[in-house]
Enzyme design. Structure first.
Site, PDB file in Angstrom:
ATOM      1  N   TRP A  15       0.813  -1.228   0.000  1.00  0.00           N
ATOM      2  CA  TRP A  15       0.000   0.000   0.000  1.00  0.00           C
ATOM      3  C   TRP A  15       0.839   1.269   0.000  1.00  0.00           C
ATOM      4  O   TRP A  15       0.288   2.370  -0.122  1.00  0.00           O
ATOM      5  CB  TRP A  15      -0.956  -0.007   1.209  1.00  0.00           C
TER       6      TRP A  15
ATOM      7  N   GLU B 243      11.903   2.094  -3.728  1.00  0.00           N
ATOM      8  CA  GLU B 243      11.663   3.457  -3.217  1.00  0.00           C
ATOM      9  C   GLU B 243      12.487   3.714  -1.959  1.00  0.00           C
ATOM     10  O   GLU B 243      12.909   4.850  -1.707  1.00  0.00           O
ATOM     11  CB  GLU B 243      10.154   3.657  -2.976  1.00  0.00           C
TER      12      GLU B 243
ATOM     13  N   HIS C 181      12.730  -2.206  -0.795  1.00  0.00           N
ATOM     14  CA  HIS C 181      11.939  -1.768  -1.941  1.00  0.00           C
ATOM     15  C   HIS C 181      12.721  -0.667  -2.669  1.00  0.00           C
ATOM     16  O   HIS C 181      13.439   0.109  -2.038  1.00  0.00           O
ATOM     17  CB  HIS C 181      10.585  -1.235  -1.461  1.00  0.00           C
TER      18      HIS C 181
ATOM     19  N   SER D 118       3.605  -2.254 -12.091  1.00  0.00           N
ATOM     20  CA  SER D 118       2.401  -2.072 -12.907  1.00  0.00           C
ATOM     21  C   SER D 118       1.624  -3.367 -13.136  1.00  0.00           C
ATOM     22  O   SER D 118       1.093  -3.593 -14.228  1.00  0.00           O
ATOM     23  CB  SER D 118       2.753  -1.393 -14.242  1.00  0.00           C
TER      24      SER D 118
ATOM     25  N   GLY E  13       1.471  -2.636  -6.332  1.00  0.00           N
ATOM     26  CA  GLY E  13       1.356  -1.329  -5.696  1.00  0.00           C
ATOM     27  C   GLY E  13      -0.024  -0.746  -5.927  1.00  0.00           C
ATOM     28  O   GLY E  13      -1.004  -1.139  -5.284  1.00  0.00           O
ATOM     29  N   GLY E  14      -0.132   0.178  -6.874  1.00  0.00           N
ATOM     30  CA  GLY E  14      -1.363   0.935  -7.101  1.00  0.00           C
ATOM     31  C   GLY E  14      -2.637   0.102  -7.161  1.00  0.00           C
ATOM     32  O   GLY E  14      -3.650   0.457  -6.541  1.00  0.00           O
TER      33      GLY E  14
ATOM     34  N   GLU F 208      11.538  -6.281  -9.071  1.00  0.00           N
ATOM     35  CA  GLU F 208      10.769  -5.090  -9.450  1.00  0.00           C
ATOM     36  C   GLU F 208      11.658  -4.168 -10.276  1.00  0.00           C
ATOM     37  O   GLU F 208      12.423  -3.386  -9.730  1.00  0.00           O
ATOM     38  CB  GLU F 208      10.304  -4.339  -8.190  1.00  0.00           C
TER      39      GLU F 208
HETATM   40  P1  13P Z   1       2.872  -0.399  -9.013  1.00  0.00           P
HETATM   41  O1  13P Z   1       2.105  -1.694  -9.010  1.00  0.00           O
HETATM   42  O2  13P Z   1       2.052   0.770  -8.572  1.00  0.00           O
HETATM   43  O3  13P Z   1       3.630  -0.187 -10.267  1.00  0.00           O
HETATM   44  O4  13P Z   1       3.975  -0.555  -7.843  1.00  0.00           O
HETATM   45  C1  13P Z   1       4.794  -1.669  -7.840  1.00  0.00           C
HETATM   46  C2  13P Z   1       5.505  -1.726  -6.543  1.00  0.00           C
HETATM   47  O5  13P Z   1       6.403  -0.944  -6.279  1.00  0.00           O
HETATM   48  C3  13P Z   1       5.055  -2.725  -5.563  1.00  0.00           C
HETATM   49  O6  13P Z   1       5.944  -2.816  -4.496  1.00  0.00           O
END
Ligand code: 13P
Length: 256
Positions: A17, A104, A102, A220, A241-242, A174
């Site tokens: 999330w 990020e 991750h 994605s 993610g999204g 990822e």
């Molecule tokens: P999205 O599914 O929004 O591209 O994000 C992927 C992600 O970073 C899941 O950890």
């Protein structure tokens, strides 16, 4: 979440999330989501809410097979480390797993392979399943360095793990260029990276351990592309993610 050494790799679908959802929003999500996945026995379902919503999520999924994970952890169990959360605290809160490194965290918060390695070991020590993320940036892919980057992240983040410890981790590939961009890796491109990671696992540990390693794809993932991804033998699940923020979208992914 036990990832025992066995030839079967049960798929895992994880919702990350990120910095979304208050406690109230988390309650509303699960009220809608749980009835949509009661029949899903083919995969493990895990949701990683922000720290403040973990306790609420653990409470509302009790009695279901849905597991709750954290999005990060510190490696010390206590100490003067303002702002951090420890492995022991996550266990007490009811987490089964924790996402580590991750992209990020690597990109915006100074995560390194060395800090990831400390976190992996600390998580394992209390019985949390680490979901270790690796993946190359667009620049690295275009420069032809994908394998070099993945190997560096694999070796650095998993340094000095025993085979028994290794058997309890989950990996997530990822590619950074596919995260939040709507640009998914094709199933073939993802599978090639997964195969490379599995070969590294075989070389570092044994072929048997590598055969049991679950490698999730993230970037994605949507209801429209999950089936094609999961059709690849090398892809053992997804880190979403999204699309994990919407109960119907996430349920459609779980029920691929
Ligand atoms: P999205 O599914 O929004 O591209 O994000 C992927 C992600 O970073 C899941 O950890």
């Amino acid at each position: 979440m036990a990832n025992d050494v066995s030839p079967m790799r049960k798929p895992v679908i994880v919702g990350n999330w990120k910095l979304y959802k208050t406690q109230q929003e988390a309650r509303e999500f699960f009220a809608a989501f749980k009835p949509l996945v009661t029949a899903a026995k083919h995969c493990e379902i895990v949701v990683a809410p922000p720290f403040t919503a973990i306790a609420v999520c653990v409470e509302v999924v009790r009695g279901s097979s849905i597991g709750i994970a954290a999005q990060d952890v510190y490696w010390a169990n206590e100490g003067a480390f303002t702002g951090e959360v420890s492995p022991r605290m996550l266990i007490e809160a009811g987490c089964r797993a924790v996402i580590i490194a991750h992209s990020e965290r690597r990109q915006f918060f100074g995560e390194t392979d060395e800090s990831a390695n400390r976190k992996v070991k600390a998580a394992l020590a209390v019985g949390l399943t680490p979901i270790l993320c690796v993946g190359e940036t667009l620049g690295e892919r275009e420069a032809g360095s994908t394998k070099k980057i993945l190997e560096r992240q694999f070796r650095g983040s998993l340094a000095a793990l025993t085979p028994a410890e290794f058997s309890r981790i989950i990996m997530a590939y990822e590619p950074v260029w596919a995260i939040g961009t709507g640009r998914t890796a094709t199933p073939e491109v993802a599978a090639e990276a997964h195969k490379f990671l599995r070969d590294l696992a075989a070389g570092t540990f044994t072929a048997e351990y590598a055969a049991c390693l679950r490698i999730l794809y993230g970037g994605s993932v949507k209801p429209e592309n999950i089936k094609g991804l999961m059709a690849q033998a090398e892809i053992d699940g997804a880190l979403v993610g999204g699309a994990s923020l919407d109960p119907e979208h996430f349920a459609a992914i779980v029920n691929y």
